[in-house]
Design a protein around this motif. Sequence first.
Motif, PDB file in Angstrom:
ATOM      1  N   VAL A  96       2.153  -4.336   3.352  1.00 13.44           N
ATOM      2  CA  VAL A  96       3.179  -3.358   3.694  1.00 13.44           C
ATOM      3  C   VAL A  96       2.901  -2.092   3.120  1.00 13.44           C
ATOM      4  O   VAL A  96       2.448  -1.874   1.955  1.00 13.44           O
ATOM      5  CB  VAL A  96       4.499  -3.799   2.744  1.00 13.44           C
ATOM      6  CG1 VAL A  96       5.584  -2.973   3.118  1.00 13.44           C
ATOM      7  CG2 VAL A  96       4.906  -5.285   3.064  1.00 13.44           C
ATOM      8  N   ARG A  97       2.818  -1.224   4.153  1.00 16.15           N
ATOM      9  CA  ARG A  97       2.466   0.313   3.977  1.00 16.15           C
ATOM     10  C   ARG A  97       3.754   1.122   3.861  1.00 16.15           C
ATOM     11  O   ARG A  97       4.510   1.087   4.876  1.00 16.15           O
ATOM     12  CB  ARG A  97       1.518   0.547   5.303  1.00 16.15           C
ATOM     13  CG  ARG A  97       0.560   1.884   5.087  1.00 16.15           C
ATOM     14  CD  ARG A  97      -0.215   1.780   6.267  1.00 16.15           C
ATOM     15  NE  ARG A  97      -0.881   3.131   6.337  1.00 16.15           N
ATOM     16  CZ  ARG A  97      -2.274   3.173   5.735  1.00 16.15           C
ATOM     17  NH1 ARG A  97      -2.851   2.224   5.086  1.00 16.15           N
ATOM     18  NH2 ARG A  97      -2.785   4.183   6.096  1.00 16.15           N
ATOM     19  N   ILE A  98       3.708   1.840   2.968  1.00 15.85           N
ATOM     20  CA  ILE A  98       4.987   2.809   2.666  1.00 15.85           C
ATOM     21  C   ILE A  98       4.091   4.146   2.166  1.00 15.85           C
ATOM     22  O   ILE A  98       3.499   4.520   1.334  1.00 15.85           O
ATOM     23  CB  ILE A  98       5.813   2.317   1.407  1.00 15.85           C
ATOM     24  CG1 ILE A  98       6.054   0.791   1.482  1.00 15.85           C
ATOM     25  CG2 ILE A  98       6.873   3.093   1.260  1.00 15.85           C
ATOM     26  CD1 ILE A  98       6.670   0.343   0.414  1.00 15.85           C
ATOM     27  N   GLN A  99       4.883   5.141   3.108  1.00 17.34           N
ATOM     28  CA  GLN A  99       4.473   6.592   3.073  1.00 17.34           C
ATOM     29  C   GLN A  99       5.908   7.584   3.097  1.00 17.34           C
ATOM     30  O   GLN A  99       6.476   7.051   3.758  1.00 17.34           O
ATOM     31  CB  GLN A  99       3.608   6.970   3.779  1.00 17.34           C
ATOM     32  CG  GLN A  99       3.958   6.841   5.414  1.00 17.34           C
ATOM     33  CD  GLN A  99       2.858   6.697   6.291  1.00 17.34           C
ATOM     34  OE1 GLN A  99       2.306   5.841   6.756  1.00 17.34           O
ATOM     35  NE2 GLN A  99       2.289   7.926   6.549  1.00 17.34           N
ATOM     36  N   PRO A 100       5.797   8.622   2.561  1.00 14.67           N
ATOM     37  CA  PRO A 100       6.760   9.686   2.632  1.00 14.67           C
ATOM     38  C   PRO A 100       7.267  10.043   4.020  1.00 14.67           C
ATOM     39  O   PRO A 100       6.436   9.845   4.821  1.00 14.67           O
ATOM     40  CB  PRO A 100       6.511  10.684   1.976  1.00 14.67           C
ATOM     41  CG  PRO A 100       4.959  10.716   1.491  1.00 14.67           C
ATOM     42  CD  PRO A 100       4.536   9.143   1.821  1.00 14.67           C
ATOM     43  N   ASN A 109       5.563   0.675   7.231  1.00 11.87           N
ATOM     44  CA  ASN A 109       4.818   0.172   8.393  1.00 11.87           C
ATOM     45  C   ASN A 109       4.937   1.119   9.573  1.00 11.87           C
ATOM     46  O   ASN A 109       4.987   0.753  10.655  1.00 11.87           O
ATOM     47  CB  ASN A 109       4.815  -1.061   8.766  1.00 11.87           C
ATOM     48  CG  ASN A 109       4.454  -2.334   7.774  1.00 11.87           C
ATOM     49  OD1 ASN A 109       3.635  -1.941   6.865  1.00 11.87           O
ATOM     50  ND2 ASN A 109       4.958  -3.463   7.860  1.00 11.87           N
ATOM     51  N   GLY A 110       4.718   2.416   9.156  1.00  8.55           N
ATOM     52  CA  GLY A 110       4.935   3.549  10.166  1.00  8.55           C
ATOM     53  C   GLY A 110       6.408   3.658  10.910  1.00  8.55           C
ATOM     54  O   GLY A 110       6.510   4.712  11.856  1.00  8.55           O
ATOM     55  N   ARG A 111       7.340   2.896  10.538  1.00 11.69           N
ATOM     56  CA  ARG A 111       8.733   3.390  10.900  1.00 11.69           C
ATOM     57  C   ARG A 111       9.606   3.626   9.910  1.00 11.69           C
ATOM     58  O   ARG A 111       9.785   3.159   8.745  1.00 11.69           O
ATOM     59  CB  ARG A 111       9.291   1.738  11.382  1.00 11.69           C
ATOM     60  CG  ARG A 111      10.301   2.028  12.609  1.00 11.69           C
ATOM     61  CD  ARG A 111      10.844   0.628  12.959  1.00 11.69           C
ATOM     62  NE  ARG A 111      12.333   0.813  13.099  1.00 11.69           N
ATOM     63  CZ  ARG A 111      12.615   1.150  14.447  1.00 11.69           C
ATOM     64  NH1 ARG A 111      11.616   1.328  15.456  1.00 11.69           N
ATOM     65  NH2 ARG A 111      14.109   1.155  14.926  1.00 11.69           N
ATOM     66  N   PRO A 112      10.452   4.967  10.406  1.00 11.12           N
ATOM     67  CA  PRO A 112      11.355   5.519   9.115  1.00 11.12           C
ATOM     68  C   PRO A 112      12.420   4.507   8.970  1.00 11.12           C
ATOM     69  O   PRO A 112      13.053   4.060   9.765  1.00 11.12           O
ATOM     70  CB  PRO A 112      11.882   6.681   9.930  1.00 11.12           C
ATOM     71  CG  PRO A 112      11.315   6.849  11.147  1.00 11.12           C
ATOM     72  CD  PRO A 112      10.426   5.451  11.452  1.00 11.12           C
ATOM     73  N   SER A 120       0.942  -1.113   0.054  1.00 12.40           N
ATOM     74  CA  SER A 120       0.003   0.052   0.175  1.00 12.40           C
ATOM     75  C   SER A 120       0.829   1.236  -0.179  1.00 12.40           C
ATOM     76  O   SER A 120       1.720   1.534   1.036  1.00 12.40           O
ATOM     77  CB  SER A 120      -0.768  -0.007   1.147  1.00 12.40           C
ATOM     78  OG  SER A 120      -1.622   1.000   1.177  1.00 12.40           O
ATOM     79  N   VAL A 121       0.855   2.023  -1.162  1.00  9.37           N
ATOM     80  CA  VAL A 121       2.020   2.872  -1.303  1.00  9.37           C
ATOM     81  C   VAL A 121       1.099   4.538  -1.369  1.00  9.37           C
ATOM     82  O   VAL A 121       0.185   4.653  -2.094  1.00  9.37           O
ATOM     83  CB  VAL A 121       2.842   2.813  -2.429  1.00  9.37           C
ATOM     84  CG1 VAL A 121       3.644   3.925  -2.480  1.00  9.37           C
ATOM     85  CG2 VAL A 121       3.318   1.571  -2.691  1.00  9.37           C
ATOM     86  N   TRP A 122       1.717   5.280  -0.682  1.00  9.47           N
ATOM     87  CA  TRP A 122       1.071   6.608  -0.892  1.00  9.47           C
ATOM     88  C   TRP A 122       1.424   7.366  -2.057  1.00  9.47           C
ATOM     89  O   TRP A 122       2.401   7.536  -2.417  1.00  9.47           O
ATOM     90  CB  TRP A 122       1.494   7.784   0.591  1.00  9.47           C
ATOM     91  CG  TRP A 122       0.892   8.622   0.710  1.00  9.47           C
ATOM     92  CD1 TRP A 122      -0.203   8.829   1.408  1.00  9.47           C
ATOM     93  CD2 TRP A 122       1.128  10.038   0.114  1.00  9.47           C
ATOM     94  NE1 TRP A 122      -0.692  10.007   1.358  1.00  9.47           N
ATOM     95  CE2 TRP A 122      -0.097  10.841   0.652  1.00  9.47           C
ATOM     96  CE3 TRP A 122       2.078  10.618  -0.698  1.00  9.47           C
ATOM     97  CZ2 TRP A 122      -0.273  12.253   0.021  1.00  9.47           C
ATOM     98  CZ3 TRP A 122       1.889  11.899  -1.270  1.00  9.47           C
ATOM     99  CH2 TRP A 122       0.773  12.588  -0.590  1.00  9.47           C
ATOM    100  N   ARG A 123       0.250   7.732  -2.876  1.00 10.16           N
ATOM    101  CA  ARG A 123       0.506   8.627  -4.054  1.00 10.16           C
ATOM    102  C   ARG A 123      -0.268   9.782  -3.954  1.00 10.16           C
ATOM    103  O   ARG A 123      -1.316   9.945  -3.356  1.00 10.16           O
ATOM    104  CB  ARG A 123      -0.264   7.728  -5.104  1.00 10.16           C
ATOM    105  CG  ARG A 123       0.344   6.304  -5.465  1.00 10.16           C
ATOM    106  CD  ARG A 123       1.941   6.301  -5.801  1.00 10.16           C
ATOM    107  NE  ARG A 123       1.880   7.175  -6.826  1.00 10.16           N
ATOM    108  CZ  ARG A 123       2.120   6.851  -8.207  1.00 10.16           C
ATOM    109  NH1 ARG A 123       1.480   5.649  -8.521  1.00 10.16           N
ATOM    110  NH2 ARG A 123       2.365   7.545  -9.264  1.00 10.16           N
TER     111      ARG A 123
END
Lengths: 556, 251
Positions: free
Chosen positions: B85-89, B65-68, B7-10
């Motif tokens: 797997v959740r990926i965000q900036p 997953n919430g961890r840098p 799940s990638v933030w776009r």
Amino acid sequence: MRAAIECSALGAKTALICKSLLGKAHTVMAEGGVAAALAHVDAQDSWRTHFQDTLFGGKYLNNWRMAELHAREAPERVRELERWGAVFDRTPDGKILQRAFGGHTYRRLAHVGDRTGLELIRTLQDKGVHQGIDVFMECTITKLLQDDERVCGAFGYWRETGRFVVYRAKAVVLATGGIGKCYKITSNSWESTGDGHALGYEAGAELVDMEFVQFHPTGMVWPPGVMGLLVTEAVRGEGGILRNNQGERFMEKYDPKRMELSTRDVVARAIYTEVKEGRGSPHGGCFLDISHRKAPYVRQKLPSMYHQFKELADVDITKEPMEVGPTGHYIMGGIKVDADTGASGVPGLYAAGECTGGVNGANRLGGNSLSDLLVFGRRAGAGAAEYASRAAPPRIDPTQVENAAGEMLGFFERPGAEDPYKLHVDLQNTMQNLAGIFREEKDLTVAMARLEDLQQRAAHVGVVEGQRMYNPGWHLCRDLHNMLICSQAIVRAALLRKESRGAHSRLDFPKYDAYWGEHNIVIKKEPGGMKVQARPVVKVAELIPLVEEKKAKETK
Amino acid sequence: MSIRTFSVWRGDRNGGRFVEYPVEVEEGMVVLDAIHQIQRTQAQDLACRWNCKAAKCGSCGAEVNGRPRLMCKTRLDALPAGEMVRIQPLKTFPVIRDLVTDVSWNYQINKKIPPFAPRPGASWVMRQQDVNRVQEFRKCIECFLCQNVCHVLREHERKSEFYGPRFFVRIASLQMHPLDSLDRRPLLKNEAGLGLCNITKCCTEVCPEDIHITDNAIIPLKERVVDRYYDPVQILLRKIRGAKVKNAPGE
């Protein structure tokens, strides 16, 4: 960066344009050290021996004057870095420590554990920033602008916004690194698409020695995601031993004198041969073992290798061997420049570092790239500043700018376009399989035909998705253009050199050839296309005795 | 080979959302491999920074997953199996597009720190044991994960009065260099806002280079600032001697 520092120190208004963020360039992957005959550890060392080693490593195809300047000036460049804040590992009496490396007669590489490149990059970055250089990050140059022949600026785009930018400049220094992304298995990053090679070529500069692509003997082979990732030569410098699946220390067969610390071309071929003949490791490499050294020593001298294997491959290198195999690493060839000033044949165009050719000849010794970029970065910076001080103001031709912008925008106007990622994979497979470590006429001929086909397809690549803002698919469309130019140069030169020498190994011509031992291959853009020709090696009369002495020693 | 969902933030400055992508997973794969696969096969314009893919350039930081983390160093088999797997900036910096953030503030801060200034006539002889500490700090790859996780910057957004852990490490590398001649304690106390750090050690925890940011850089710097400004004996001595502050011993 070294060029920019010199340029600005000489009073020229200087801009540094980076394809990535500042300080992220591929130099961070240079791990083992910077070669300089400081003679801190082995007192017998001198610039003469360093010069001889460099020529022997390059199989005497080097530009002698470049190799001379490089060997003479490297020690001062290293001391200068220390004065700018670099902190090298120390000898017991507090001087800069030096380690052994392949092809270097003496312990010669000043280093910081196994992260020397990072130290160098950070030191230059801080020096440059505080000296007032204007830094433009994440900006890709796609075209050099010319007033007649003379280079007078550059056209590019900002990654972030996709907007275009034009730089007016009296002189341009190219320092763009390598071409690794032409190959499938490579230690190089996305940036290494031969931009400087291609920009220079298209502006009319000559390329030299393009057939010589260095495959670093030791890249990771497992897991698949990290295949090609560099394993520093410092592992062997610190005593690492190479073995095949029979447990044999196979370098005894290939270079009993230097063993693991033979030159990179020899070690890479040895590993390749062992694997091909069925003596490889489970994942298609060989074993590199440093576990006989004490664990704390390994962790101190090779910290990033320790972590790299521990975290990415579940291997504790203090206890078990690593699995390694050759990986595309460096190109010896590049823009042909004047040794003293870094000037290309095109007025106003200068170059330094991996995108130039000459200092390394047919094969580069480990540690000579960091010293190369310091020595010739400084010289190219000075050369460009001097030229700029007497050059007329640059005149930008609006038609050239329009054409360059049109090219970039054209990628958006191709419905049903060719997929740039697919084309890139095809290009990498072609180069990997047909123009890799071992080459032969029939493979290279097929490669040439495929490259022509890819060139046709490249005319139709386009943006499948997204707009101009930070769009990697769009960027790749343009990078392919550069990679195709470099790949063609490599294959054409490889076809012409009918012998095996240094990093260029022809199965159909396995021996040295006397004629080719005296000639470089030079490539230039002509109206009819790419022109390839042989030209005699640039020698220096006063250095003949040194070279003859080395030749005599090595044939004993 | 199995399939995992990412799940990638776009999105960009104006907002965005998480988009799910199925990815074919190989043994030993890292998060960055998955991102590259998504670029190649499903979203060619997915923006992310990367260079070395070897945890040496510090370009590919993101929140997994919430961890840098550095994406090139985060193995999929180290993340909970079977889960998305959740990926965000990185949250602390303004987003540019997808996983790319605007980290230019860090470069502005770096420019404000007075560079290395060797003592005139220095002999350039330094013992290994005297440079070990400085070398630890110079391992920093400027991934800015420590800046991202520091609550002074992340929650309290005090970028105008606090330099952040990365630059305390940088200042420490200069201040503890055996041959440096400058005193950066006034800078630390004032513009750099060292006092705002209340040593929660979040920075140390996320450092991919294992630099002991809090223990080896920040706390010793705090001690030096205290010595300079708040040591009662020193204050008294200064009053008696009427002398201006000189560098503390060992600097």
